[in-house]
Design an enzyme around this catalytic site. Structure first.
Site, mmCIF file in Angstrom:
data_model
loop_
_atom_site.group_PDB
_atom_site.id
_atom_site.type_symbol
_atom_site.label_atom_id
_atom_site.label_comp_id
_atom_site.label_asym_id
_atom_site.label_seq_id
_atom_site.Cartn_x
_atom_site.Cartn_y
_atom_site.Cartn_z
ATOM 1 N N LYS A 1 0.825 -1.218 0.000
ATOM 2 C CA LYS A 1 0.000 0.000 0.000
ATOM 3 C C LYS A 1 0.857 1.265 0.000
ATOM 4 O O LYS A 1 0.433 2.314 -0.463
ATOM 5 C CB LYS A 1 -0.901 0.028 1.236
HETATM 6 C C1 LIG Z 1 -0.953 -7.701 2.371
HETATM 7 C C2 LIG Z 1 -2.086 -7.585 1.420
HETATM 8 N N1 LIG Z 1 -2.153 -8.432 0.387
HETATM 9 C C3 LIG Z 1 -3.161 -8.379 -0.497
HETATM 10 C C4 LIG Z 1 -4.205 -7.464 -0.361
HETATM 11 C C5 LIG Z 1 -5.273 -7.451 -1.380
HETATM 12 O O1 LIG Z 1 -5.152 -6.354 -2.250
HETATM 13 P P1 LIG Z 1 -6.411 -5.763 -3.001
HETATM 14 O O2 LIG Z 1 -7.392 -5.372 -1.959
HETATM 15 O O3 LIG Z 1 -5.896 -4.612 -3.772
HETATM 16 O O4 LIG Z 1 -6.933 -6.867 -3.853
HETATM 17 C C6 LIG Z 1 -4.175 -6.575 0.710
HETATM 18 C C7 LIG Z 1 -5.232 -5.560 0.945
HETATM 19 O O5 LIG Z 1 -5.753 -4.927 0.148
HETATM 20 C C8 LIG Z 1 -3.091 -6.605 1.604
HETATM 21 O O6 LIG Z 1 -3.007 -5.739 2.598
HETATM 22 N N1 LIG Z 2 -6.608 -5.009 2.383
HETATM 23 C C1 LIG Z 2 -6.980 -3.666 2.544
HETATM 24 C C2 LIG Z 2 -8.429 -3.440 2.431
HETATM 25 C C3 LIG Z 2 -8.716 -2.109 1.824
HETATM 26 O O1 LIG Z 2 -8.398 -2.174 0.495
HETATM 27 P P1 LIG Z 2 -8.118 -0.914 -0.394
HETATM 28 O O2 LIG Z 2 -7.039 -1.362 -1.293
HETATM 29 O O3 LIG Z 2 -9.389 -0.625 -1.068
HETATM 30 O O4 LIG Z 2 -7.689 0.256 0.417
HETATM 31 C C4 LIG Z 2 -6.360 -3.129 3.811
HETATM 32 O O5 LIG Z 2 -5.313 -3.625 4.159
HETATM 33 O O6 LIG Z 2 -6.853 -2.241 4.458
#
Ligand SMILES: Cc1ncc(COP(=O)(O)O)c(C=O)c1O
Ligand SMILES: N[C@@H](CCOP(=O)(O)O)C(=O)O
Length: 466
Positions: free
Chosen positions: A112
């Site tokens: 992120k």
């Molecule tokens: C460590 C981790 N892996 C995978 C995901 C999944 O990613 P996305 O929600 O973009 O599919 C998340 C949260 O979004 C995460 O925090």
């Molecule tokens: N896995 C995410 C959930 C939120 O997803 P987002 O990509 O829409 O912000 C988290 O870790 O908070």
């Protein structure tokens, strides 16, 4: 570049306004009105570029009309200068065909940071010198919250209210959020709630015109287009290092809210030769059911050792359905309203066929997740986190030609989930020194019932009306 809503009746916006807007006024999600595209020669020219220069090349078409190339370069240099690896997102080889793209060298140890470090700077840039103030409301299953808080703590013009499901994030994730004591940061632990409940509350706040107008709501979740834009970059960066544009590359993406893998879809739309995007879910498998059987129906969320993916309503899937369904906003609005009422929806034939051309999917249970963690240790000495393990398990059983490299996105540092890693591998990963005294710091957060009334009353007391 102009941005349009998936539901067809919100105003079109430029990059500045789309970054500050969050959810569109018609309840939809913004995306570019057309996909920029690169020729094979332009992609070949990315070979050897640094991460920052790749980011400038890939993102420039999206910010056109709002930021100059030099402005974008300055912001990217600052954002990625905080990463603890010279390559920013290095590739690590596991065996002849399997690679990890390590996305966790940012300040909060998860992918992120790649987008949120840039987003924090974009907010600052767009708000500095203006009288505009925004209230960010966000939902997190752990990683978005910590990355957004790191990126926005102490910034003028922004208040942040971050909702997480109480008891359903790891101790490291929680402390990364709740130990940041800045006057503009407000953590809310929702009692008896899942991430989906938190996300639904955020959307309900945006969909309440009186509340969202009064407090100038803004978003840091992947409903915000700028989040996804920044994630497209690493697909290009990895693929050109493994032979693109001559050689197609597959990606396996541990998936929850469908943001990360949607960025891969955009990379393919922009001309990157992507052999396959493997959507890897844990047992919260709405996306696997949707892609394999056309069944997008919300199940009950089951807590797992990969808590960031414990999601059963995947916001960004709406963007894919819109694009695959011929970009008919009114038809998509009907389809989404049906889902919001019945909690279930069938994909149309066009959506299913369009998705099948690029996506594969898999559902990984606890045993297979643990096996993948142990295999990574044995094959190459890599300790991986449970989310990455889900991607790797899906990559290893994907049906793809033997000469296609598969890059699994390593989305979090294993120490963020050290209890789960220790249970599966017997090894307890150590938090990097830069996390310092995380477990000695004071925590501060409010525990609230997961109701619209309780949360909006809390926000209204603390955010100034704009
Ligand atoms: C460590 C981790 N892996 C995978 C995901 C999944 O990613 P996305 O929600 O973009 O599919 C998340 C949260 O979004 C995460 O925090
Ligand atoms: N896995 C995410 C959930 C939120 O997803 P987002 O990509 O829409 O912000 C988290 O870790 O908070």
């Amino acid at each position: 570049m102009r941005y349009i809503s998936t539901r067809g009746s919100a105003p079109t916006l430029d990059f500045r306004d789309v970054t500050l807007a969050g959810l569109a006024k018609d309840g939809g999600l913004y995306l570019p009105e057309s996909w920029p595209s690169f020729s094979a020669a332009q992609i070949a020219a990315m070979q050897g570029l640094s991460y920052v220069e790749t980011a400038v090349a890939v993102m420039l078409p999206f910010v056109e009309g709002t930021l100059s190339e030099d402005d974008l370069r300055t912001l990217c240099t600052q954002a990625y200068g905080r990463f603890a690896h010279a390559a920013v997102v290095p590739l690590a080889q596991l065996d002849e065909r399997n690679w990890l793209l390590e996305l966790f060298y940012g300040p909060t140890l998860a992918f992120k940071d790649v987008a949120l470090q840039l987003l924090g700077l974009l907010f600052e840039r767009f708000l500095t010198g203006s009288t505009q103030q925004v209230t960010v409301v966000g939902a997190t299953s752990g990683d978005t919250g910590s990355a957004a808080i790191d990126a926005l703590a102490g910034r003028a013009g922004v208040d942040v209210f971050m909702l997480h499901p109480k008891g359903r994030v790891s101790d490291v994730q929680r402390r990364q959020m709740t130990t940041v004591i800045a006057p503009n940061i407000h953590n809310i632990a929702l009692e008896d709630a899942s991430f989906d409940d938190a996300q639904a509350l955020v959307k309900a706040m945006f969909n309440d015109p009186a509340f969202s107008g009064k407090f100038a709501l803004s978003a840091v979740n992947s409903i915000n287009w700028a989040r996804l834009m920044a994630q497209i970059v690493y697909y290009f960066y990895a693929a050109v290092r493994l032979g693109a544009p001559e050689r197609p590359v597959a990606f396996s993406v541990p998936t929850g809210n469908f943001g990360d893998v949607f960025a891969g879809y955009v990379a393919a739309k922009m001309g990157l030769p992507v052999a396959k995007l493997i959507v890897a879910t844990n047992v919260n498998d709405i996306l696997h059911r949707a892609l394999s059987a056309g069944d997008y129906s919300q199940g009950t969320v089951v807590p797992t050792p990969s808590p960031s993916m414990d999601i059963q309503v995947s916001s960004n899937f709406e963007r894919l359905l819109f694009d695959l369904g011929g970009r008919d906003g009114h038809a998509l609005a009907d389809q989404m309203r049906g889902f919001e009422t019945s909690k279930a929806m069938r994909l149309t034939n066009a959506q299913r066929e369009g998705a099948a051309a690029l996506f594969a999917s898999d559902r990984i249970d606890l045993d297979d997740m643990a096996l993948a963690m142990r295999w990574a240790c044995e094959a190459s000495g890599q300790v991986i986190d449970p989310h990455t393990a889900i991607g790797l398990a899906a990559a290893r059983r994907a049906d793809l030609p033997a000469d296609v490299p598969i890059v699994t996105l390593a989305t979090a540092h294993p120490a963020k989930f050290r209890d789960a890693v220790e249970r599966a591998t017997g090894q307890r990963p150590v938090l990097p020194a830069r996390m310092g005294d995380l477990f000695e710091r004071e925590e501060r957060y409010a525990s609230l019932p997961g109701t619209f009334e309780a949360v909006t009353a809390y926000i209204a007391e603390r955010a100034s009306a704009r």
